[in-house]
Design an enzyme around this catalytic site. Structure first.
Site, PDB file in Angstrom:
ATOM      1  N   ASN A 125      40.787  39.907  40.064  1.00  0.00           N
ATOM      2  CA  ASN A 125      41.477  39.475  41.279  1.00  0.00           C
ATOM      3  C   ASN A 125      40.691  38.292  41.830  1.00  0.00           C
ATOM      4  O   ASN A 125      39.639  38.473  42.435  1.00  0.00           O
ATOM      5  CB  ASN A 125      41.511  40.639  42.282  1.00  0.00           C
ATOM      6  CG  ASN A 125      42.056  40.228  43.633  1.00  0.00           C
ATOM      7  OD1 ASN A 125      42.657  39.158  43.773  1.00  0.00           O
ATOM      8  ND2 ASN A 125      41.858  41.073  44.639  1.00  0.00           N
ATOM      9  N   TRP A 126      41.226  37.116  41.598  1.00  0.00           N
ATOM     10  CA  TRP A 126      40.489  35.907  42.007  1.00  0.00           C
ATOM     11  C   TRP A 126      40.537  35.677  43.512  1.00  0.00           C
ATOM     12  O   TRP A 126      39.830  34.818  44.026  1.00  0.00           O
ATOM     13  CB  TRP A 126      41.059  34.681  41.283  1.00  0.00           C
ATOM     14  CG  TRP A 126      40.619  34.549  39.856  1.00  0.00           C
ATOM     15  CD1 TRP A 126      39.741  35.368  39.184  1.00  0.00           C
ATOM     16  CD2 TRP A 126      41.017  33.523  38.931  1.00  0.00           C
ATOM     17  NE1 TRP A 126      39.579  34.909  37.894  1.00  0.00           N
ATOM     18  CE2 TRP A 126      40.347  33.781  37.714  1.00  0.00           C
ATOM     19  CE3 TRP A 126      41.876  32.422  39.012  1.00  0.00           C
ATOM     20  CZ2 TRP A 126      40.505  32.966  36.595  1.00  0.00           C
ATOM     21  CZ3 TRP A 126      42.042  31.618  37.889  1.00  0.00           C
ATOM     22  CH2 TRP A 126      41.357  31.886  36.705  1.00  0.00           C
ATOM     23  N   LYS A 127      41.432  36.376  44.215  1.00  0.00           N
ATOM     24  CA  LYS A 127      41.605  36.149  45.657  1.00  0.00           C
ATOM     25  C   LYS A 127      41.882  34.661  45.902  1.00  0.00           C
ATOM     26  O   LYS A 127      42.525  34.033  45.072  1.00  0.00           O
ATOM     27  CB  LYS A 127      40.379  36.675  46.418  1.00  0.00           C
ATOM     28  CG  LYS A 127      40.038  38.104  45.997  1.00  0.00           C
ATOM     29  CD  LYS A 127      39.059  38.808  46.882  1.00  0.00           C
ATOM     30  CE  LYS A 127      38.864  40.222  46.346  1.00  0.00           C
ATOM     31  NZ  LYS A 127      37.987  41.033  47.188  1.00  0.00           N
ATOM     32  N   HIS A 184      46.731  45.176  48.607  1.00  0.00           N
ATOM     33  CA  HIS A 184      45.266  45.029  48.626  1.00  0.00           C
ATOM     34  C   HIS A 184      44.755  45.232  50.051  1.00  0.00           C
ATOM     35  O   HIS A 184      45.420  44.835  51.011  1.00  0.00           O
ATOM     36  CB  HIS A 184      44.864  43.652  48.101  1.00  0.00           C
ATOM     37  CG  HIS A 184      43.394  43.540  47.871  1.00  0.00           C
ATOM     38  ND1 HIS A 184      42.508  43.303  48.900  1.00  0.00           N
ATOM     39  CD2 HIS A 184      42.648  43.692  46.750  1.00  0.00           C
ATOM     40  CE1 HIS A 184      41.280  43.301  48.404  1.00  0.00           C
ATOM     41  NE2 HIS A 184      41.329  43.524  47.106  1.00  0.00           N
ATOM     42  N   GLU A 230      42.676  43.703  51.763  1.00  0.00           N
ATOM     43  CA  GLU A 230      42.587  42.477  52.569  1.00  0.00           C
ATOM     44  C   GLU A 230      43.950  42.102  53.147  1.00  0.00           C
ATOM     45  O   GLU A 230      44.041  41.559  54.243  1.00  0.00           O
ATOM     46  CB  GLU A 230      42.004  41.326  51.714  1.00  0.00           C
ATOM     47  CG  GLU A 230      40.504  41.511  51.523  1.00  0.00           C
ATOM     48  CD  GLU A 230      39.956  40.966  50.209  1.00  0.00           C
ATOM     49  OE1 GLU A 230      40.623  40.135  49.565  1.00  0.00           O
ATOM     50  OE2 GLU A 230      38.842  41.381  49.836  1.00  0.00           O
ATOM     51  N   GLU A 261      40.323  51.481  45.547  1.00  0.00           N
ATOM     52  CA  GLU A 261      39.285  50.557  46.005  1.00  0.00           C
ATOM     53  C   GLU A 261      38.766  50.979  47.369  1.00  0.00           C
ATOM     54  O   GLU A 261      39.374  50.658  48.398  1.00  0.00           O
ATOM     55  CB  GLU A 261      39.860  49.140  46.121  1.00  0.00           C
ATOM     56  CG  GLU A 261      40.391  48.582  44.823  1.00  0.00           C
ATOM     57  CD  GLU A 261      40.393  47.053  44.833  1.00  0.00           C
ATOM     58  OE1 GLU A 261      39.805  46.478  43.917  1.00  0.00           O
ATOM     59  OE2 GLU A 261      40.956  46.449  45.766  1.00  0.00           O
ATOM     60  N   GLY A 304      33.383  43.643  47.768  1.00  0.00           N
ATOM     61  CA  GLY A 304      32.637  42.425  48.093  1.00  0.00           C
ATOM     62  C   GLY A 304      31.302  42.681  48.777  1.00  0.00           C
ATOM     63  O   GLY A 304      30.674  41.769  49.290  1.00  0.00           O
ATOM     64  N   SER A 330      33.067  45.960  43.884  1.00  0.00           N
ATOM     65  CA  SER A 330      31.762  45.555  43.348  1.00  0.00           C
ATOM     66  C   SER A 330      31.523  45.993  41.900  1.00  0.00           C
ATOM     67  O   SER A 330      30.406  46.348  41.526  1.00  0.00           O
ATOM     68  CB  SER A 330      30.632  46.035  44.268  1.00  0.00           C
ATOM     69  OG  SER A 330      30.764  45.455  45.555  1.00  0.00           O
ATOM     70  N   GLY A 338      36.884  41.749  41.631  1.00  0.00           N
ATOM     71  CA  GLY A 338      36.970  40.547  42.469  1.00  0.00           C
ATOM     72  C   GLY A 338      35.925  39.528  42.073  1.00  0.00           C
ATOM     73  O   GLY A 338      36.071  38.802  41.091  1.00  0.00           O
ATOM     74  N   GLY A 339      34.839  39.483  42.827  1.00  0.00           N
ATOM     75  CA  GLY A 339      33.796  38.471  42.649  1.00  0.00           C
ATOM     76  C   GLY A 339      33.359  38.260  41.206  1.00  0.00           C
ATOM     77  O   GLY A 339      33.204  37.119  40.750  1.00  0.00           O
TER      78      GLY A 339
HETATM   79  P1  PGA Z   1      34.943  42.882  44.488  1.00  0.00           P
HETATM   80  O1  PGA Z   1      36.495  42.920  44.911  1.00  0.00           O
HETATM   81  O2  PGA Z   1      34.884  43.198  43.013  1.00  0.00           O
HETATM   82  O3  PGA Z   1      34.487  41.497  44.806  1.00  0.00           O
HETATM   83  O4  PGA Z   1      34.248  43.930  45.301  1.00  0.00           O
HETATM   84  C1  PGA Z   1      37.374  43.856  44.358  1.00  0.00           C
HETATM   85  C2  PGA Z   1      38.761  43.679  44.945  1.00  0.00           C
HETATM   86  O5  PGA Z   1      38.861  43.388  46.148  1.00  0.00           O
HETATM   87  O6  PGA Z   1      39.776  43.822  44.238  1.00  0.00           O
END
Ligand code: PGA
Length: 248
Positions: free
Chosen positions: A9-11, A94, A96, A166, A172, A212, A233-234
């Site tokens: 997930n590149w956001k 998600h 966010e 999640e 993050g 994470s 994500g990251g």
């Molecule tokens: P993260 O994000 O791996 O940076 O914690 C995961 C996500 O929000 O899908």
């Protein structure tokens, strides 16, 4: 046997050029992987990514969509538009989006139905906040989010929904849920699905862990009984690091 599905997930990261550079390095690194590999990118990157990924084992997904097919919804993109581009997956709900963009269990449910209606596969996110975990209501939160997300779907659709568990406090932050904790929560989600849609369906649903995930913890997480891969994500922003997660 459920397959492992690893989705990045590149956001809101990577412009078209950066996305292209990533793919040049990433595709050869994962070409022999038997796991399902998905990159969920910003809308503007998608057309180019679909064309670069054609004929490879990397699939492309979006990070959101609207539930209507078209209409007066300034700034929105519909599932039909994504499907027409060749996008195969879409992240829905998600945390966010729930937190900053007013996404609710109701809109999540509408979007999942709309995704299936146009042939996209939804990756649906559920997870508890830190405060909910501390109050001891994780199970209630995640089973309720799951129930409401899937409401009104038929068994076949439920089987084809990917769920990403999640925990919000792990996203993050560098804090990963222990593999035991994550596996337990995922078992609870699977049990809930079993109660409503039956054991057969529940045993086939792919449920990922997210929060994470990195190459250093992917193996421990993904080799538990119920975790079927990850939403990353990251650590999905760097080709080499993400390829290590794919090949955990
Ligand atoms: P993260 O994000 O791996 O940076 O914690 C995961 C996500 O929000 O899908």
């Amino acid at each position: 046997m459920r397959k492992k599905v690893i989705a990045g997930n590149w956001k809101m990261n990577k412009n078209v050029h950066e996305a292209e550079e990533f793919m040049k390095e990433f595709i050869p690194l994962v070409k022999d992987s038997q796991n399902e590999v998905i990159i969920c990118a910003p809308y503007l990157d998608l057309a180019n990514l679909v064309s670069i990924a054609k004929g490879t084992n990397v699939k492309i997904g979006a990070q959101n969509m609207h539930w209507e097919v078209n209409g007066a919804y300034t700034g929105e993109v519909s599932g039909e538009m994504l499907k027409e581009l060749g996008v195969e997956y879409v992240i829905i709900g998600h945390s966010e989006r729930r937190q900053y963009f007013n996404e609710t269990d109701e809109t999540v449910n509408k979007k999942i139905k709309a995704a299936f209606a146009c042939g996209l596969k939804p990756i649906v996110c559920v997870g508890e906040a830190l405060e909910e975990r501390e109050r001891g209501i994780t199970r209630e939160i995640i089973t309720q989010q799951t129930r409401l997300a899937l409401e009104g779907l038929d068994n076949n659709q439920v089987e084809n929904t990917i769920i990403a568990y999640e925990p919000i406090w792990a996203i993050g932050t560098g804090k990963t849920a222990t593999s035991e904790d994550a596996n337990n929560s995922i078992k609870e989600i699977r049990e809930e699905i079993g109660k409503i849609y039956g054991q057969n369906v529940a045993s086939r649903v792919i449920i990922q862990y997210g929060g994470s995930v990195k190459s250093a913890n992917a193996r421990e997480l993904f080799t538990t009984s119920d975790i079927d891969g990850g939403l990353v994500g990251g650590a999905s922003l760097k080709p080499e690091e993400f390829s290590k997660i794919v090949k955990y």
